[in-house]
Design a protein around this motif. Structure first.
Motif, PDB file in Angstrom:
ATOM      1  N   ARG A  32       0.361  -1.184   0.297  1.00  0.00           N
ATOM      2  CA  ARG A  32      -0.288  -0.035   0.368  1.00  0.00           C
ATOM      3  C   ARG A  32       1.035   0.885  -0.033  1.00  0.00           C
ATOM      4  N   GLU A  33       1.592   1.293   0.796  1.00  0.00           N
ATOM      5  CA  GLU A  33       2.827   2.381   1.270  1.00  0.00           C
ATOM      6  C   GLU A  33       3.533   2.674  -0.266  1.00  0.00           C
ATOM      7  N   GLN A  34       4.169   1.701  -0.938  1.00  0.00           N
ATOM      8  CA  GLN A  34       4.805   1.694  -2.525  1.00  0.00           C
ATOM      9  C   GLN A  34       3.284   2.504  -3.109  1.00  0.00           C
ATOM     10  N   ALA A  35       2.095   2.026  -3.190  1.00  0.00           N
ATOM     11  CA  ALA A  35       1.322   2.634  -4.018  1.00  0.00           C
ATOM     12  C   ALA A  35       0.702   3.550  -4.191  1.00  0.00           C
ATOM     13  N   LEU A  36       0.955   4.286  -2.548  1.00  0.00           N
ATOM     14  CA  LEU A  36       0.639   5.781  -2.599  1.00  0.00           C
ATOM     15  C   LEU A  36       2.273   6.162  -3.143  1.00  0.00           C
ATOM     16  N   ARG A  37       3.391   6.182  -2.531  1.00  0.00           N
ATOM     17  CA  ARG A  37       4.380   6.415  -3.118  1.00  0.00           C
ATOM     18  C   ARG A  37       4.042   6.739  -4.669  1.00  0.00           C
ATOM     19  N   THR A  38       4.077   6.010  -4.988  1.00  0.00           N
ATOM     20  CA  THR A  38       4.362   5.875  -6.430  1.00  0.00           C
ATOM     21  C   THR A  38       2.761   6.701  -7.262  1.00  0.00           C
ATOM     22  N   LEU A  39       2.410   6.998  -6.670  1.00  0.00           N
ATOM     23  CA  LEU A  39       1.252   8.052  -7.987  1.00  0.00           C
ATOM     24  C   LEU A  39       1.271   8.682  -6.860  1.00  0.00           C
ATOM     25  N   THR A  40       1.968   9.189  -5.789  1.00  0.00           N
ATOM     26  CA  THR A  40       1.677  10.048  -5.408  1.00  0.00           C
ATOM     27  C   THR A  40       3.508  11.518  -5.678  1.00  0.00           C
ATOM     28  N   GLU A  41       3.865  10.714  -5.766  1.00  0.00           N
ATOM     29  CA  GLU A  41       5.793  11.202  -5.553  1.00  0.00           C
ATOM     30  C   GLU A  41       5.933  11.417  -6.903  1.00  0.00           C
ATOM     31  N   HIS A  42       6.291   9.885  -7.742  1.00  0.00           N
ATOM     32  CA  HIS A  42       6.706   9.234  -9.107  1.00  0.00           C
ATOM     33  C   HIS A  42       5.529   9.678 -10.542  1.00  0.00           C
ATOM     34  N   GLY A  43       4.444  10.415  -9.555  1.00  0.00           N
ATOM     35  CA  GLY A  43       3.992  10.809 -11.286  1.00  0.00           C
ATOM     36  C   GLY A  43       3.196   9.713 -12.090  1.00  0.00           C
ATOM     37  N   ILE A  44       3.592   8.206 -11.447  1.00  0.00           N
ATOM     38  CA  ILE A  44       2.732   7.749 -12.277  1.00  0.00           C
ATOM     39  C   ILE A  44       1.164   7.641 -12.621  1.00  0.00           C
ATOM     40  N   THR A  45       0.424   7.166 -13.617  1.00  0.00           N
ATOM     41  CA  THR A  45      -0.998   7.560 -13.257  1.00  0.00           C
ATOM     42  C   THR A  45      -1.751   6.216 -12.873  1.00  0.00           C
ATOM     43  N   ALA A  46      -2.896   6.387 -12.266  1.00  0.00           N
ATOM     44  CA  ALA A  46      -3.743   5.169 -11.668  1.00  0.00           C
ATOM     45  C   ALA A  46      -4.551   4.332 -13.030  1.00  0.00           C
ATOM     46  N   CYS A  47      -4.776   3.109 -12.874  1.00  0.00           N
ATOM     47  CA  CYS A  47      -5.400   2.880 -13.997  1.00  0.00           C
ATOM     48  C   CYS A  47      -6.284   3.202 -13.333  1.00  0.00           C
ATOM     49  N   PRO A  48      -7.509   3.957 -15.099  1.00  0.00           N
ATOM     50  CA  PRO A  48      -8.612   4.302 -15.245  1.00  0.00           C
ATOM     51  C   PRO A  48      -9.830   3.665 -15.198  1.00  0.00           C
ATOM     52  N   TYR A  49      -9.773   1.926 -14.749  1.00  0.00           N
ATOM     53  CA  TYR A  49     -10.669   1.147 -15.005  1.00  0.00           C
ATOM     54  C   TYR A  49     -10.683   0.752 -13.058  1.00  0.00           C
ATOM     55  N   CYS A  50      -9.400   0.196 -12.854  1.00  0.00           N
ATOM     56  CA  CYS A  50     -10.363  -0.134 -11.446  1.00  0.00           C
ATOM     57  C   CYS A  50     -10.086   0.642 -10.602  1.00  0.00           C
ATOM     58  N   ARG A  51      -9.327   2.021 -10.783  1.00  0.00           N
ATOM     59  CA  ARG A  51      -9.319   3.497  -9.670  1.00  0.00           C
ATOM     60  C   ARG A  51      -8.513   2.852  -8.910  1.00  0.00           C
ATOM     61  N   PRO A  52      -7.439   2.876  -8.455  1.00  0.00           N
ATOM     62  CA  PRO A  52      -6.570   2.488  -7.121  1.00  0.00           C
ATOM     63  C   PRO A  52      -6.634   3.989  -6.753  1.00  0.00           C
ATOM     64  N   ASP A  53      -6.474   5.166  -7.206  1.00  0.00           N
ATOM     65  CA  ASP A  53      -6.056   6.108  -6.331  1.00  0.00           C
ATOM     66  C   ASP A  53      -7.803   5.806  -5.392  1.00  0.00           C
ATOM     67  N   ARG A  54      -8.872   6.043  -5.704  1.00  0.00           N
ATOM     68  CA  ARG A  54     -10.556   6.298  -4.724  1.00  0.00           C
ATOM     69  C   ARG A  54     -10.144   5.478  -3.605  1.00  0.00           C
ATOM     70  N   GLU A  55      -8.928   3.896  -3.856  1.00  0.00           N
ATOM     71  CA  GLU A  55      -9.477   3.393  -2.918  1.00  0.00           C
ATOM     72  C   GLU A  55      -8.220   3.578  -1.962  1.00  0.00           C
ATOM     73  N   LEU A  56      -7.284   4.236  -2.065  1.00  0.00           N
ATOM     74  CA  LEU A  56      -6.151   4.568  -1.480  1.00  0.00           C
ATOM     75  C   LEU A  56      -6.065   6.023  -1.351  1.00  0.00           C
ATOM     76  N   GLY A  57      -7.153   6.948  -1.135  1.00  0.00           N
ATOM     77  CA  GLY A  57      -7.376   8.363  -0.901  1.00  0.00           C
ATOM     78  C   GLY A  57      -6.768   9.012  -1.236  1.00  0.00           C
ATOM     79  N   VAL A  58      -6.289   9.366  -2.558  1.00  0.00           N
ATOM     80  CA  VAL A  58      -5.392  10.183  -3.635  1.00  0.00           C
ATOM     81  C   VAL A  58      -5.848  10.232  -4.891  1.00  0.00           C
ATOM     82  N   LEU A  59      -6.499  11.653  -4.870  1.00  0.00           N
ATOM     83  CA  LEU A  59      -7.937  12.503  -5.464  1.00  0.00           C
ATOM     84  C   LEU A  59      -7.323  13.300  -6.548  1.00  0.00           C
TER      85      LEU A  59
END
Length: 113
Positions: free
Chosen positions: A86-113
């Protein structure tokens, strides 16, 4: 005419039954041990649980490039993925600028909007 069974005959019957029981118990123990061993083998053979988060990777021109963060059960991630915590996924989305899948939307589950 009714026949009565003597005490000696009754004791012999009981003795035969008691002699039979250890064999029956031994067979039951062996059967249960085999079941437990089979269950243990099955548990060892089972795949580990799917990761909760994963990163899809694209291979282009001999190099690998991170594509998107996915939920662990997303079928849109492709075959080249890396499991993430979970921590790696959060860091990847927020710090590394990698996008979230538009189909499964992991950003919603992780609380990153």
């Amino acid at each position: 005419m009714s026949e009565t069974i003597s005490r000696l005959d009754r004791l012999r019957i009981v003795h035969e039954w008691q002699a039979y029981q250890p064999g029956r118990t031994d067979r039951t123990i062996a059967e249960l041990e085999e079941r437990e061993a089979a269950a243990a083998r099955t548990r060892r053979k089972q795949r580990p649980p799917a990761p909760t988060w994963k990163l899809s990777v694209l291979r282009a021109g001999g190099g690998a490039q991170a594509d998107a963060v996915h939920m662990g059960d997303c079928s849109m991630s492709g075959t080249r993925t890396q499991a993430m915590s979970r921590e790696q996924a959060l860091r990847t989305l927020t710090e590394h600028g990698i996008t979230a899948c538009p189909y499964c939307r992991p950003d919603r589950e992780l609380g990153v909007l």
